[in-house]
Design a protein around this motif. Structure first.
Motif, mmCIF file in Angstrom:
data_model
loop_
_atom_site.group_PDB
_atom_site.id
_atom_site.type_symbol
_atom_site.label_atom_id
_atom_site.label_comp_id
_atom_site.label_asym_id
_atom_site.label_seq_id
_atom_site.Cartn_x
_atom_site.Cartn_y
_atom_site.Cartn_z
ATOM 1 N N GLU A 116 14.205 5.165 14.071
ATOM 2 C CA GLU A 116 13.633 4.408 15.179
ATOM 3 C C GLU A 116 13.374 2.972 14.724
ATOM 4 N N SER A 117 13.500 2.042 15.670
ATOM 5 C CA SER A 117 13.259 0.635 15.388
ATOM 6 C C SER A 117 12.332 0.074 16.451
ATOM 7 N N GLU A 118 11.490 -0.880 16.050
ATOM 8 C CA GLU A 118 10.624 -1.533 17.017
ATOM 9 C C GLU A 118 10.419 -2.984 16.614
ATOM 10 N N PRO A 119 10.083 -3.855 17.569
ATOM 11 C CA PRO A 119 9.889 -5.279 17.249
ATOM 12 C C PRO A 119 8.715 -5.486 16.306
ATOM 13 N N LEU A 120 8.801 -6.541 15.510
ATOM 14 C CA LEU A 120 7.735 -6.895 14.578
ATOM 15 C C LEU A 120 7.457 -8.379 14.715
ATOM 16 N N ASP A 121 6.189 -8.714 14.909
ATOM 17 C CA ASP A 121 5.789 -10.117 15.026
ATOM 18 C C ASP A 121 5.928 -10.791 13.667
ATOM 19 N N VAL A 122 6.744 -11.845 13.600
ATOM 20 C CA VAL A 122 6.994 -12.521 12.331
ATOM 21 C C VAL A 122 5.708 -13.074 11.716
ATOM 22 N N ASP A 123 4.700 -13.346 12.550
ATOM 23 C CA ASP A 123 3.451 -13.903 12.043
ATOM 24 C C ASP A 123 2.419 -12.837 11.672
ATOM 25 N N ALA A 124 2.796 -11.564 11.806
ATOM 26 C CA ALA A 124 1.862 -10.489 11.467
ATOM 27 C C ALA A 124 1.605 -10.482 9.962
ATOM 28 N N SER A 125 0.403 -10.045 9.596
ATOM 29 C CA SER A 125 0.058 -9.945 8.177
ATOM 30 C C SER A 125 0.730 -8.718 7.570
ATOM 31 N N ALA A 126 0.738 -8.666 6.238
ATOM 32 C CA ALA A 126 1.304 -7.502 5.559
ATOM 33 C C ALA A 126 0.556 -6.234 5.950
ATOM 34 N N ALA A 127 -0.780 -6.325 6.046
ATOM 35 C CA ALA A 127 -1.578 -5.150 6.408
ATOM 36 C C ALA A 127 -1.197 -4.633 7.794
ATOM 37 N N GLN A 128 -0.995 -5.543 8.735
ATOM 38 C CA GLN A 128 -0.597 -5.129 10.083
ATOM 39 C C GLN A 128 0.787 -4.479 10.064
ATOM 40 N N GLY A 129 1.674 -5.050 9.265
ATOM 41 C CA GLY A 129 3.015 -4.486 9.161
ATOM 42 C C GLY A 129 2.992 -3.079 8.597
ATOM 43 N N PHE A 130 2.177 -2.859 7.582
ATOM 44 C CA PHE A 130 2.112 -1.534 6.981
ATOM 45 C C PHE A 130 1.370 -0.538 7.871
ATOM 46 N N ASP A 131 0.444 -1.020 8.664
ATOM 47 C CA ASP A 131 -0.172 -0.147 9.673
ATOM 48 C C ASP A 131 0.893 0.407 10.614
ATOM 49 N N ARG A 132 1.767 -0.486 11.077
ATOM 50 C CA ARG A 132 2.843 -0.081 11.991
ATOM 51 C C ARG A 132 3.809 0.882 11.298
ATOM 52 N N ALA A 133 4.144 0.578 10.035
ATOM 53 C CA ALA A 133 5.070 1.439 9.295
ATOM 54 C C ALA A 133 4.494 2.828 9.098
ATOM 55 N N GLU A 134 3.221 2.892 8.753
ATOM 56 C CA GLU A 134 2.576 4.193 8.547
ATOM 57 C C GLU A 134 2.605 5.024 9.827
#
Length: 399
Positions: free
Chosen positions: A106-124
């Motif tokens: 599955e793929s979903e959009p990611l905000d380029v300005d998101a922090s690493a923590a936010q990115g890993f929240d989404r990944a988890e």
């Protein structure tokens, strides 16, 4: 307790050689296992029978060279691996088994300005959702491959400076995801994973030396030498985007002038067309318009191809790869970009190196990196756990 050099330790080593060969290839016939491992056909036959009885491998009828054969792959329920790919504007996750079968993706959009923590929240969250969808127990996770769009310091595991995900500089991606998922995590940059993906599943199959060129927000190369990713002592091998083409050219984000990236990456190419095509144009749109016959877009794509070809020619002269695979949105332009690449290679590369080179579009498209992440996890995981978990009952003489 096994004594080094004893019959039991030799047998164990042969078991691991067979399991490793099958794990890396996905599936092999017994004859291919013998060639890969150097073991005799009789030894391979006995080991495969033992592994099958223990539930480690599955054996299915197939054909090879017109003759009946048996294909050996790791058992579908022996374990799973997870691939996570962070890009400039996307997060993509895939779950696969040890037989190289993708179970969910599955793929979903990611905000380029998101922090690493936010990115890993989404990944988890996405990993948990996909595991639940497959119905596989989390205890079966053997490892996670993680791709990020930037250089990873091989000693500290820290992500270097990146303008692609500016909020991530200084993050330790493998450590962060390992703490969240509780399993081994192996990290690499997206170009290296694209190379792995194409090597295992795509346009790089069957070759030992290749370069995967990814042109997107930046420009990078994944280098495969003798069948293995070459990263260099600092993990920065393959930064083809920073080959100098023009010492008086535009200032690059690295601080130098006239790097290949300043002539080919989206951030530099798209402004060339804004006056005629508007400010909402993307590289995907440029490629689509070029294929439809738009003269401006076709010219820009051809120029980009010639510049990439200059960089590829340098790679040919230095490393002499047998294949170059072009990835990213640009690969969808087909011969509109591949022709100019070959033209520059023919002009600037040593003739013998140019003759041996094939230039192909990637076969996996935007999936190359996440499939490469699966391949990374498959290549890095050990074989001992597989054998300990499935052979204890089948081979009591060697425990």
């Amino acid at each position: 307790m096994e004594t080094p050099g004893s019959q039991s330790s030799l047998h164990r080593a042969n078991l691991e050689r067979v399991v490793r060969a099958v794990r890396l290839a996905g599936s092999l016939t017994q004859a291919e296992i013998a060639r890969t491992t150097g073991l005799s056909a009789a030894t391979v036959s006995n080991i495969v029978r033992e592994l099958k009885d223990g539930g480690t491998v599955e054996v299915t009828p197939t054909s090879a060279g017109g003759r009946r054969a048996r294909s050996v792959s790791l058992s579908g329920d022996a374990g799973i691996v997870i691939g996570v790919d962070f890009g400039h504007t996307h997060l993509r996750v895939a779950v696969g088994n040890l037989a190289h079968q993708v179970l969910a993706e599955e793929s979903e959009p990611l905000d380029v300005d998101a922090s690493a923590a936010q990115g890993f929240d989404r990944a988890e969250e996405l990993v948990s959702r996909l595991i639940a969808a497959t119905g596989v127990d989390r205890s079966k996770i053997a490892g996670v491959g993680l791709g990020v769009p930037g250089p990873i310091d091989v000693e500290s595991g820290t992500l270097g400076s990146t303008s692609i995900l500016p909020g991530w500089t200084g993050a330790k991606p493998a450590e962060e995801l390992r703490g969240r998922l509780g399993v081994p995590v192996y990290v690499d940059n997206d170009a290296n994973l694209g190379a792995l993906g194409e090597l295992v599943w795509g346009s790089g199959r069957g070759v030992k030396d290749l370069a995967y060129i990814k042109v997107a927000s930046g420009v990078g190369a994944g280098l495969v030498i003798s069948g293995k990713i070459y990263r260099g002592p600092g993990g920065t091998a393959g930064e083809i985007g920073h080959i100098t083409l023009d010492e008086s050219g535009p200032v690059c984000r690295c601080g130098n002038r006239g790097c290949l990236e300043t002539f080919t990456a989206a951030r530099y190419v798209l402004p060339l067309l804004q006056s005629s095509h508007g400010t909402d144009l993307t590289m995907e749109g440029v490629v689509r318009l070029a294929r439809d016959g738009d003269p401006g877009c076709r010219r820009v794509i051809a120029d980009v191809g010639r510049h990439i070809g200059s960089g590829v020619a340098n790679l040919c002269n230095l490393l002499n790869p047998s294949r170059v695979v072009l990835g990213g949105d640009l690969a969808e332009a087909g011969e509109l970009v591949l022709g100019p690449i070959r033209e520059s290679v023919s002009r600037y590369a040593i003739p013998s190196a140019a003759r041996q080179l094939s230039v192909l579009p990637g076969a996996l498209g935007g999936r190359a990196e996440v499939l490469g992440a699966l391949a990374l996890a498959l290549s890095e995981m050990g074989d001992s756990t597989l054998l300990d978990g499935t052979l204890s009952a089948a081979t009591p003489a060697f425990t």
